[in-house]
Design a protein around this motif. Structure first.
Motif, PDB file in Angstrom:
ATOM      1  N   ASP A  57      32.918   2.013  41.476  1.00 19.60           N
ATOM      2  CA  ASP A  57      34.117   2.534  40.820  1.00 19.60           C
ATOM      3  C   ASP A  57      35.254   1.569  41.116  1.00 19.60           C
ATOM      4  O   ASP A  57      35.692   1.457  42.264  1.00 19.60           O
ATOM      5  CB  ASP A  57      34.432   3.934  41.354  1.00 19.60           C
ATOM      6  N   THR A  58      35.705   0.845  40.095  1.00 15.91           N
ATOM      7  CA  THR A  58      36.743  -0.156  40.303  1.00 15.91           C
ATOM      8  C   THR A  58      37.977   0.183  39.479  1.00 15.91           C
ATOM      9  O   THR A  58      37.875   0.804  38.413  1.00 15.91           O
ATOM     10  CB  THR A  58      36.261  -1.562  39.902  1.00 15.91           C
ATOM     11  N   PRO A  59      39.158  -0.223  39.938  1.00 13.83           N
ATOM     12  CA  PRO A  59      40.380   0.035  39.172  1.00 13.83           C
ATOM     13  C   PRO A  59      40.355  -0.634  37.801  1.00 13.83           C
ATOM     14  O   PRO A  59      40.949  -0.131  36.851  1.00 13.83           O
ATOM     15  CB  PRO A  59      41.484  -0.571  40.061  1.00 13.83           C
ATOM     16  N   ARG A  60      39.655  -1.764  37.695  1.00 15.59           N
ATOM     17  CA  ARG A  60      39.672  -2.541  36.463  1.00 15.59           C
ATOM     18  C   ARG A  60      38.679  -2.025  35.432  1.00 15.59           C
ATOM     19  O   ARG A  60      38.975  -1.931  34.241  1.00 15.59           O
ATOM     20  CB  ARG A  60      39.343  -4.002  36.817  1.00 15.59           C
ATOM     21  N   LEU A  61      37.478  -1.667  35.875  1.00 14.42           N
ATOM     22  CA  LEU A  61      36.394  -1.316  34.957  1.00 14.42           C
ATOM     23  C   LEU A  61      36.087   0.174  34.931  1.00 14.42           C
ATOM     24  O   LEU A  61      35.418   0.644  34.024  1.00 14.42           O
ATOM     25  CB  LEU A  61      35.123  -2.085  35.324  1.00 14.42           C
ATOM     26  N   GLY A  62      36.553   0.927  35.918  1.00  8.79           N
ATOM     27  CA  GLY A  62      36.185   2.326  36.028  1.00  8.79           C
ATOM     28  C   GLY A  62      34.843   2.481  36.712  1.00  8.79           C
ATOM     29  O   GLY A  62      34.413   1.622  37.497  1.00  8.79           O
ATOM     30  N   VAL A  63      34.151   3.568  36.413  1.00  8.02           N
ATOM     31  CA  VAL A  63      32.836   3.831  36.999  1.00  8.02           C
ATOM     32  C   VAL A  63      31.782   3.059  36.204  1.00  8.02           C
ATOM     33  O   VAL A  63      31.614   3.296  35.007  1.00  8.02           O
ATOM     34  CB  VAL A  63      32.524   5.341  37.007  1.00  8.02           C
ATOM     35  N   VAL A  64      31.100   2.165  36.879  1.00  8.36           N
ATOM     36  CA  VAL A  64      30.108   1.306  36.233  1.00  8.36           C
ATOM     37  C   VAL A  64      28.736   1.628  36.800  1.00  8.36           C
ATOM     38  O   VAL A  64      28.528   1.583  38.023  1.00  8.36           O
ATOM     39  CB  VAL A  64      30.422  -0.188  36.460  1.00  8.36           C
ATOM     40  N   VAL A  65      27.792   1.957  35.927  1.00  9.87           N
ATOM     41  CA  VAL A  65      26.408   2.242  36.309  1.00  9.87           C
ATOM     42  C   VAL A  65      25.551   1.048  35.911  1.00  9.87           C
ATOM     43  O   VAL A  65      25.515   0.666  34.740  1.00  9.87           O
ATOM     44  CB  VAL A  65      25.900   3.533  35.630  1.00  9.87           C
ATOM     45  N   ARG A 200      23.701  -3.827  27.086  1.00 15.40           N
ATOM     46  CA  ARG A 200      22.623  -4.674  27.601  1.00 15.40           C
ATOM     47  C   ARG A 200      23.243  -5.990  28.050  1.00 15.40           C
ATOM     48  O   ARG A 200      23.865  -6.689  27.250  1.00 15.40           O
ATOM     49  CB  ARG A 200      21.560  -4.925  26.546  1.00 15.40           C
ATOM     50  N   ALA A 201      23.084  -6.303  29.341  1.00 15.47           N
ATOM     51  CA  ALA A 201      23.669  -7.523  29.903  1.00 15.47           C
ATOM     52  C   ALA A 201      22.568  -8.534  30.191  1.00 15.47           C
ATOM     53  O   ALA A 201      21.663  -8.258  30.980  1.00 15.47           O
ATOM     54  CB  ALA A 201      24.435  -7.210  31.174  1.00 15.47           C
ATOM     55  N   ARG A 202      22.645  -9.666  29.535  1.00 17.24           N
ATOM     56  CA  ARG A 202      21.764 -10.792  29.855  1.00 17.24           C
ATOM     57  C   ARG A 202      22.563 -11.755  30.734  1.00 17.24           C
ATOM     58  O   ARG A 202      23.655 -12.196  30.360  1.00 17.24           O
ATOM     59  CB  ARG A 202      21.306 -11.507  28.585  1.00 17.24           C
ATOM     60  N   TYR A 203      22.032 -12.053  31.915  1.00 20.40           N
ATOM     61  CA  TYR A 203      22.776 -12.909  32.831  1.00 20.40           C
ATOM     62  C   TYR A 203      21.815 -13.671  33.732  1.00 20.40           C
ATOM     63  O   TYR A 203      20.620 -13.361  33.812  1.00 20.40           O
ATOM     64  CB  TYR A 203      23.744 -12.070  33.671  1.00 20.40           C
ATOM     65  N   HIS A 204      22.355 -14.677  34.412  1.00 21.43           N
ATOM     66  CA  HIS A 204      21.575 -15.478  35.342  1.00 21.43           C
ATOM     67  C   HIS A 204      21.962 -15.177  36.786  1.00 21.43           C
ATOM     68  O   HIS A 204      21.110 -15.006  37.642  1.00 21.43           O
ATOM     69  CB  HIS A 204      21.761 -16.969  35.061  1.00 21.43           C
ATOM     70  N   GLU A 205      23.276 -15.092  37.040  1.00 26.69           N
ATOM     71  CA  GLU A 205      23.788 -14.832  38.374  1.00 26.69           C
ATOM     72  C   GLU A 205      24.762 -13.666  38.326  1.00 26.69           C
ATOM     73  O   GLU A 205      25.467 -13.461  37.338  1.00 26.69           O
ATOM     74  CB  GLU A 205      24.499 -16.073  38.935  1.00 26.69           C
ATOM     75  N   ALA A 206      24.816 -12.903  39.422  1.00 28.52           N
ATOM     76  CA  ALA A 206      25.687 -11.727  39.467  1.00 28.52           C
ATOM     77  C   ALA A 206      27.144 -12.091  39.254  1.00 28.52           C
ATOM     78  O   ALA A 206      27.928 -11.275  38.747  1.00 28.52           O
ATOM     79  CB  ALA A 206      25.512 -11.010  40.806  1.00 28.52           C
ATOM     80  N   SER A 207      27.529 -13.313  39.602  1.00 32.58           N
ATOM     81  CA  SER A 207      28.924 -13.738  39.437  1.00 32.58           C
ATOM     82  C   SER A 207      29.345 -13.752  37.968  1.00 32.58           C
ATOM     83  O   SER A 207      30.552 -13.728  37.670  1.00 32.58           O
ATOM     84  CB  SER A 207      29.120 -15.130  40.044  1.00 32.58           C
ATOM     85  N   GLU A 208      28.387 -13.786  37.037  1.00 34.00           N
ATOM     86  CA  GLU A 208      28.713 -13.816  35.614  1.00 34.00           C
ATOM     87  C   GLU A 208      29.064 -12.438  35.060  1.00 34.00           C
ATOM     88  O   GLU A 208      29.695 -12.326  34.007  1.00 34.00           O
ATOM     89  CB  GLU A 208      27.538 -14.388  34.811  1.00 34.00           C
ATOM     90  N   LEU A 209      28.641 -11.382  35.770  1.00 35.17           N
ATOM     91  CA  LEU A 209      28.769 -10.039  35.211  1.00 35.17           C
ATOM     92  C   LEU A 209      30.218  -9.586  35.073  1.00 35.17           C
ATOM     93  O   LEU A 209      30.575  -8.918  34.099  1.00 35.17           O
ATOM     94  CB  LEU A 209      27.992  -9.035  36.068  1.00 35.17           C
ATOM     95  N   ALA A 210      31.060  -9.922  36.038  1.00 37.44           N
ATOM     96  CA  ALA A 210      32.446  -9.451  35.985  1.00 37.44           C
ATOM     97  C   ALA A 210      33.138  -9.920  34.713  1.00 37.44           C
ATOM     98  O   ALA A 210      33.802  -9.130  34.028  1.00 37.44           O
ATOM     99  CB  ALA A 210      33.203  -9.934  37.218  1.00 37.44           C
ATOM    100  N   ASP A 211      32.970 -11.194  34.373  1.00 42.77           N
ATOM    101  CA  ASP A 211      33.609 -11.707  33.162  1.00 42.77           C
ATOM    102  C   ASP A 211      33.015 -11.062  31.910  1.00 42.77           C
ATOM    103  O   ASP A 211      33.739 -10.740  30.965  1.00 42.77           O
ATOM    104  CB  ASP A 211      33.460 -13.228  33.090  1.00 42.77           C
ATOM    105  N   LEU A 212      31.696 -10.861  31.907  1.00 44.59           N
ATOM    106  CA  LEU A 212      31.061 -10.206  30.757  1.00 44.59           C
ATOM    107  C   LEU A 212      31.627  -8.801  30.555  1.00 44.59           C
ATOM    108  O   LEU A 212      31.964  -8.402  29.433  1.00 44.59           O
ATOM    109  CB  LEU A 212      29.548 -10.136  30.959  1.00 44.59           C
ATOM    110  N   LEU A 213      31.734  -8.039  31.639  1.00 46.67           N
ATOM    111  CA  LEU A 213      32.194  -6.655  31.529  1.00 46.67           C
ATOM    112  C   LEU A 213      33.678  -6.572  31.182  1.00 46.67           C
ATOM    113  O   LEU A 213      34.129  -5.585  30.591  1.00 46.67           O
ATOM    114  CB  LEU A 213      31.909  -5.909  32.834  1.00 46.67           C
ATOM    115  N   ASP A 214      34.431  -7.596  31.525  1.00 53.62           N
ATOM    116  CA  ASP A 214      35.848  -7.634  31.140  1.00 53.62           C
ATOM    117  C   ASP A 214      36.015  -7.743  29.624  1.00 53.62           C
ATOM    118  O   ASP A 214      37.074  -7.403  29.084  1.00 53.62           O
ATOM    119  CB  ASP A 214      36.544  -8.823  31.797  1.00 53.62           C
ATOM    120  N   HIS A 215      34.980  -8.214  28.953  1.00 51.45           N
ATOM    121  CA  HIS A 215      35.045  -8.420  27.497  1.00 51.45           C
ATOM    122  C   HIS A 215      33.943  -7.622  26.805  1.00 51.45           C
ATOM    123  O   HIS A 215      33.251  -8.123  25.923  1.00 51.45           O
ATOM    124  CB  HIS A 215      34.923  -9.911  27.162  1.00 51.45           C
TER     125      HIS A 215
END
Length: 323
Positions: A57-65, A200-215
């Motif tokens: 649960d983040t201030p920016r994204l809300g509750v993310v499952v 559906r998130a296609r990614y290589h490294e966890a560091s990429e997810l934050a930017d994907l979810l921001d958009h």
């Protein structure tokens, strides 16, 4: 959440009945948390939607499952994203089927041991995670698809909304005893709706997810309706076709999604039409079924063969039986 009572012992000596022996090692503490998780799951069967998923649960994204099978990177992604907010769980997401609120289960984060197939638990403070005991309803439901190769082989990272049928099938595969939750399938569809559709998130490294979810793409919504079981409208005759027992079902834009015990199937096109006719009318002979199909979708010069073939597929799939 109800209290769960367990007995654990360490060292030598007699073991009380039903107790779990735990040695002071990283793998044994992982086994301990696993035993606790299984006990929690057992206590909540039929009362909550239980997802094999991490939640933050983040201030920016809300509750993310974050949903996915073992090896999809849930724990790593949960720890990475959860550092900026509250951590609810890395592998068990507990959702109230009425309010959609998430109950926190902030266990230690499970990590693979390098060079081994075993896992160990990592403490939350060492990962800079702040545990939380409760969260609101999911704002984002993300099904993880981790590409382990390079981008040229597997495509660039990306995020897309999933059709409801595809999302439900994927999520059902990561639930525990959904069929035993009254109206659980419909509740899961409502949870997806409330989050604007699953991603559906296609990614290589966890560091990429934050930017994907921001958009994240714009929310989507699809029509669906809960399906009730019907009583046969006439006496079932020997050799009539009839529905196999099922627990819950939804009518979707693309067909009928049926849940029977732990199995779920999407019956599209003629398969869905036949299933629905059998649900409404009960047992039907093949000839009568062909007539009703023609009334429903119109005549076809090869209707008998198509209906017979579709009925055979439904029988082989376990969705239809002969009386």
């Amino acid at each position: 959440m109800p209290d769960v009572e367990l007995t654990f012992v360490t060292g030598e000596g007699p073991v009380p009945p039903g107790a779990t022996v735990v040695a002071p090692s990283p793998t044994e503490t992982y086994a301990l948390s696993g035993a606790i998780t299984r006990a929690v799951l057992t206590s909540l069967i039929g009362r909550r939607i239980l997802l094999h998923a991490g939640t933050i649960d983040t201030p920016r994204l809300g509750v993310v499952v974050l949903v996915g099978p073992s090896g999809a990177g849930k724990s790593t992604a949960t720890a990475r994203l959860g550092a900026e907010g509250a951590y609810l769980s890395d592998e068990l997401t507990i959702i109230d089927p009425d309010t959609f609120e998430v109950t926190g289960y902030p266990k230690p984060v499970s990590r693979s041991i390098p060079g081994s197939r075993a896992k160990r638990d990592v403490s939350l403070p060492s990962l800079h995670l702040m545990p939380a005991c409760a969260g609101g309803s999911p704002d984002l439901i993300v099904l993880l698809h981790r590409d382990r190769g390079n981008g040229s082989e597997n495509g660039p990272p990306g995020l897309e909304r999933m059709p409801l049928a595809s999302a439900l099938l994927r999520l059902i595969g990561q639930t525990s005893s959904l069929n035993r939750v009254p109206g659980g399938l419909a509740a899961l569809a409502r949870v997806i709706d409330s989050a604007g559709g699953a991603l559906r998130a296609r990614y290589h490294e966890a560091s990429e997810l934050a930017d994907l979810l921001d958009h994240a793409p714009a929310p989507i919504s699809e029509w669906w309706a809960e399906v009730e079981a019907c009583r046969p409208s006439h006496d079932v005759q020997p050799r009539d076709l009839m529905l196999a027992p099922f627990d819950q079902a939804l009518a979707l834009e693309t067909g009928v999604l049926v849940l029977a015990r732990r199995e779920a199937g999407l019956l599209e096109g003629l398969l869905g039409v036949i299933w629905e006719l059998l649900r409404v009318h009960g047992g039907l002979s093949l000839d009568l079924l062909q007539d009703l199909v023609a009334e429903e979708i119109g005549p076809h010069p090869d209707a008998a063969r198509h209906v017979r073939s579709a009925a055979d597929r439904l029988i082989s799939g376990g969705w239809v039986i002969r009386a």
